[in-house]
Each structure stands twice: as C-alpha cells, then as structure tokens.
Design an enzyme around this catalytic site. Sequence first.
Site, PDB file in Angstrom:
ATOM      1  CG  ASP A  11      -0.343   0.205   2.530  1.00  0.00           C
ATOM      2  OD1 ASP A  11       0.894   0.298   2.608  1.00  0.00           O
ATOM      3  OD2 ASP A  11      -1.095   0.308   3.522  1.00  0.00           O
ATOM      4  CB  CYS A  68       0.762  -2.479   4.676  1.00  0.00           C
ATOM      5  SG  CYS A  68       0.433  -3.488   6.129  1.00  0.00           S
ATOM      6  CB  THR A  70       1.729  -2.842  10.969  1.00  0.00           C
ATOM      7  OG1 THR A  70       0.563  -3.276  10.253  1.00  0.00           O
ATOM      8  CG2 THR A  70       1.438  -1.549  11.718  1.00  0.00           C
ATOM      9  CG  HIS A 101      10.423 -24.981  11.055  1.00  0.00           C
ATOM     10  ND1 HIS A 101      10.422 -24.971  12.428  1.00  0.00           N
ATOM     11  CD2 HIS A 101      11.628 -25.494  10.686  1.00  0.00           C
ATOM     12  CE1 HIS A 101      11.576 -25.455  12.881  1.00  0.00           C
ATOM     13  NE2 HIS A 101      12.328 -25.764  11.840  1.00  0.00           N
ATOM     14  CG  HIS A 136       8.897 -28.717   9.242  1.00  0.00           C
ATOM     15  ND1 HIS A 136       8.512 -28.325  10.501  1.00  0.00           N
ATOM     16  CD2 HIS A 136      10.237 -28.936   9.302  1.00  0.00           C
ATOM     17  CE1 HIS A 136       9.573 -28.287  11.295  1.00  0.00           C
ATOM     18  NE2 HIS A 136      10.631 -28.655  10.590  1.00  0.00           N
TER      19      HIS A 136
HETATM   20  C1  RB5 Z   1      -2.077   2.705   6.501  1.00  0.00           C
HETATM   21  O1  RB5 Z   1      -2.124   3.907   7.188  1.00  0.00           O
HETATM   22  C2  RB5 Z   1      -1.871   1.545   7.471  1.00  0.00           C
HETATM   23  O2  RB5 Z   1      -3.028   1.364   8.244  1.00  0.00           O
HETATM   24  C3  RB5 Z   1      -1.512   0.275   6.737  1.00  0.00           C
HETATM   25  O3  RB5 Z   1      -0.354   0.506   5.986  1.00  0.00           O
HETATM   26  C4  RB5 Z   1      -1.210  -0.936   7.571  1.00  0.00           C
HETATM   27  O4  RB5 Z   1      -0.293  -0.650   8.584  1.00  0.00           O
HETATM   28  C5  RB5 Z   1      -2.349  -1.722   8.025  1.00  0.00           C
HETATM   29  O5  RB5 Z   1      -2.224  -2.828   8.594  1.00  0.00           O
END
Ligand code: RB5
Length: 146
Positions: A11, A68, A70, A101, A136
């Site tokens: 993203d 993304c 996180t 694994h 595995h």
């Molecule tokens: C975008 O602001 C953020 O929410 C997205 O990149 C991500 O971290 C969502 O899990």
Amino acid sequence: MSRETIALASDHAGYGLKSLLAEEIVKLGHTVLDLGTDSEESVDYPDYGRAMAEAIAEGRVKRGVIVCGTGIGISMAANRNPAVRAALCSDETSARLARQHNDANVLALGARLVGEEVAKACLKVFLETEFEGGRHQRRVDKLGQA
Ligand code: RB5
C-alpha cells in the site's frame, strides 16, 4: 540459486520500502513482478494483499513480498487465500524459520516498524532458504486445507 520472478505489492505506507526491495531483488539475481501501488497516494491494503494472493494462486509467481505500514493488514488480506502462506517477519531468524518450517511463499514486512537494513536481510534470507520438508510437510499441507 535459480533465477525466479518475485512479486511485490504494497500500500502507500509500504511504497518506499517496496521500491528499495525491488532493487535488492534484482541485485540478488531475480526479476520483479510489481503489483503496485505506484506512489504514496493513499490506497487500501486489502486490494494489494489480494493482488498478491491472486498472483500466487494463479501460478504467475511462486513467491512474493508484501509491505504495508505494519505488515499486519496486508498479510491478513493475503492469507485469506489458502494458496498463500504469508509470514510477517521483523528479524532474520523469523524469515529463515518461515521458509524452513512453514514453507512461507510470501514475506510480509512493516515499513513503519523495521529498518531498511533489517528488511533487506529478511528478504535475502527469505529468498535463499529452502523448505526443510519432512515432518513440516504434513503441517504445511494442513494449512492448505482451511
Ligand atoms: C495505513 O495507514 C496503514 O493502516 C496500513 O499501511 C497498515 O499498517 C495496516 O495494517
């Protein structure tokens, strides 16, 4: 190490790291299939997790990397497809074990949480580590039965 096409998707929050990883993938001797996004303009991570899942499920690539902010949302989205085994990693050991694994076919990274050097190290280990099979294999097969 055989040459492989590695899909990339992110993203807006992952766009910068995705661009860096694209260069890294080429340096490691592979080619890139870039599934977007193409800028830092706000988009929805499920669309890019799904794009990766479709590329895997359709056999266009065997492996990919998703990013993304996180790594959580985009990995949730990709893992809804039973063809995907996406592993969210923030260290080399997790990336190695995800291959050995879990036969992870997608590496997920959080651009707002991991530094560039750690991300590059995770990528290299992910691409260069083989699945161990053996005990595995049965467990990985069960993942696909969801
Ligand atoms: C975008 O602001 C953020 O929410 C997205 O990149 C991500 O971290 C969502 O899990």
